[in-house]
Design a protein around this motif. Structure first.
Motif, short mmCIF file in Angstrom:
data_model
loop_
_atom_site.label_atom_id
_atom_site.label_comp_id
_atom_site.label_asym_id
_atom_site.label_seq_id
_atom_site.Cartn_x
_atom_site.Cartn_y
_atom_site.Cartn_z
N ASP A 81 29.43 25.80 -27.84
CA ASP A 81 28.95 24.49 -27.39
C ASP A 81 28.27 24.59 -26.03
N VAL A 82 28.85 25.38 -25.13
CA VAL A 82 28.24 25.56 -23.80
C VAL A 82 26.92 26.30 -23.93
N ARG A 83 26.89 27.37 -24.73
CA ARG A 83 25.65 28.14 -24.90
C ARG A 83 24.55 27.26 -25.48
N GLU A 84 24.89 26.46 -26.47
CA GLU A 84 23.89 25.57 -27.08
C GLU A 84 23.39 24.53 -26.08
N ALA A 85 24.27 23.98 -25.26
CA ALA A 85 23.88 22.99 -24.26
C ALA A 85 22.93 23.61 -23.23
N LEU A 86 23.22 24.83 -22.78
CA LEU A 86 22.35 25.51 -21.82
C LEU A 86 21.04 25.93 -22.47
N MET A 137 18.38 30.09 -5.27
CA MET A 137 19.00 30.39 -6.55
C MET A 137 20.51 30.24 -6.41
N LYS A 138 21.13 29.86 -7.49
CA LYS A 138 22.58 29.68 -7.53
C LYS A 138 23.17 30.49 -8.68
N LEU A 139 24.42 30.88 -8.52
CA LEU A 139 25.18 31.51 -9.58
C LEU A 139 26.21 30.50 -10.05
N ILE A 140 26.14 30.13 -11.31
CA ILE A 140 27.15 29.27 -11.90
C ILE A 140 28.13 30.16 -12.64
N THR A 141 29.41 30.01 -12.33
CA THR A 141 30.47 30.69 -13.04
C THR A 141 31.36 29.62 -13.64
N ALA A 142 31.50 29.64 -14.95
CA ALA A 142 32.33 28.66 -15.65
C ALA A 142 33.42 29.38 -16.41
N ILE A 143 34.63 28.90 -16.27
CA ILE A 143 35.77 29.42 -17.02
C ILE A 143 36.15 28.34 -18.02
N VAL A 144 36.01 28.65 -19.32
CA VAL A 144 36.23 27.63 -20.35
C VAL A 144 37.09 28.20 -21.49
N ALA A 201 22.16 21.93 -15.28
CA ALA A 201 22.95 23.01 -15.88
C ALA A 201 24.45 22.72 -15.78
N VAL A 202 24.90 22.23 -14.63
CA VAL A 202 26.31 21.89 -14.45
C VAL A 202 26.71 20.79 -15.43
N GLU A 203 25.87 19.79 -15.57
CA GLU A 203 26.14 18.70 -16.52
C GLU A 203 26.21 19.23 -17.96
N ALA A 204 25.31 20.14 -18.32
CA ALA A 204 25.31 20.71 -19.67
C ALA A 204 26.60 21.49 -19.93
N ILE A 205 27.06 22.25 -18.93
CA ILE A 205 28.31 23.00 -19.09
C ILE A 205 29.48 22.05 -19.22
N GLU A 206 29.51 21.02 -18.38
CA GLU A 206 30.60 20.04 -18.45
C GLU A 206 30.70 19.40 -19.84
N GLU A 207 29.56 18.98 -20.35
CA GLU A 207 29.55 18.33 -21.65
C GLU A 207 29.91 19.30 -22.78
N GLY A 208 29.41 20.53 -22.69
CA GLY A 208 29.70 21.51 -23.73
C GLY A 208 31.14 21.99 -23.72
N ALA A 209 31.75 22.06 -22.53
CA ALA A 209 33.10 22.62 -22.40
C ALA A 209 34.20 21.58 -22.51
N ARG A 210 33.86 20.31 -22.39
CA ARG A 210 34.89 19.27 -22.35
C ARG A 210 35.65 19.20 -23.67
N ALA A 211 36.96 19.41 -23.59
CA ALA A 211 37.82 19.34 -24.76
C ALA A 211 38.78 18.15 -24.65
N GLY A 212 38.86 17.56 -23.46
CA GLY A 212 39.72 16.40 -23.27
C GLY A 212 41.20 16.73 -23.12
N LYS A 213 41.52 18.01 -22.92
CA LYS A 213 42.91 18.42 -22.79
C LYS A 213 43.08 19.28 -21.55
N ILE A 214 44.33 19.44 -21.13
CA ILE A 214 44.61 20.29 -19.98
C ILE A 214 44.13 21.72 -20.28
N GLY A 215 43.66 22.40 -19.24
CA GLY A 215 43.18 23.77 -19.42
C GLY A 215 41.73 23.85 -19.83
#
Length: 123
Positions: A15-20, A1-8, A73-87
């Motif tokens: 968007d992240v919740r819907e992707a997951l 098992m893994k723990l994914i922690t995402a700061i977005v 799951a990592v791919e879903a978070i990346e796609e949901g969180a991507r805003a295309g800007k710094i931060g």
């Protein structure tokens, strides 16, 4: 098992919740946090005075994921969180050493329901 922690960014949480959710992950922990990275804050104007905002609002999302659902799951978070800007944020993956279900006292994989906490199997 893994723990994914995402700061977005906060506006990307839905968007992240819907992707997951689309991949079957139903259990998340969400915390409002503040921080800075490369963007190092910014200057704002309030009632005619400039001031520096060092810590910016972020959202911390945590989910326990089965090993075989990790990449998806990592791919879903990346796609949901991507805003295309710094931060845009970061994703951290950690190993889960033990799980203990408080109510029942069950330990290990018996204490973890992958269909609720974010995985398709318990490998």
């Amino acid at each position: 098992m893994k723990l994914i922690t995402a700061i977005v960014k906060p506006f990307k949480l839905d968007d992240v919740r819907e992707a997951l959710s689309a991949m079957g992950i139903q259990g998340l922990t969400v915390t409002e946090v503040k921080g800075f990275g490369r963007q190092k804050g910014h200057t704002e104007l309030y009632r005619g005075a400039e001031y520096v905002v060092d810590f910016l609002p972020k959202v911390r999302i945590e989910a326990v994921i089965s090993n075989d659902a990790l990449d998806q799951a990592v791919e879903a978070i990346e796609e949901g969180a991507r805003a295309g800007k710094i931060g845009g944020g970061n994703i951290f993956v950690s190993e889960i050493v033990e799980v203990i279900h408080i109510r029942t006292g069950e330990m290990g994989e018996d204490a973890w329901n992958p269909h609720f906490y974010g995985g398709l199997s318990t490998s």
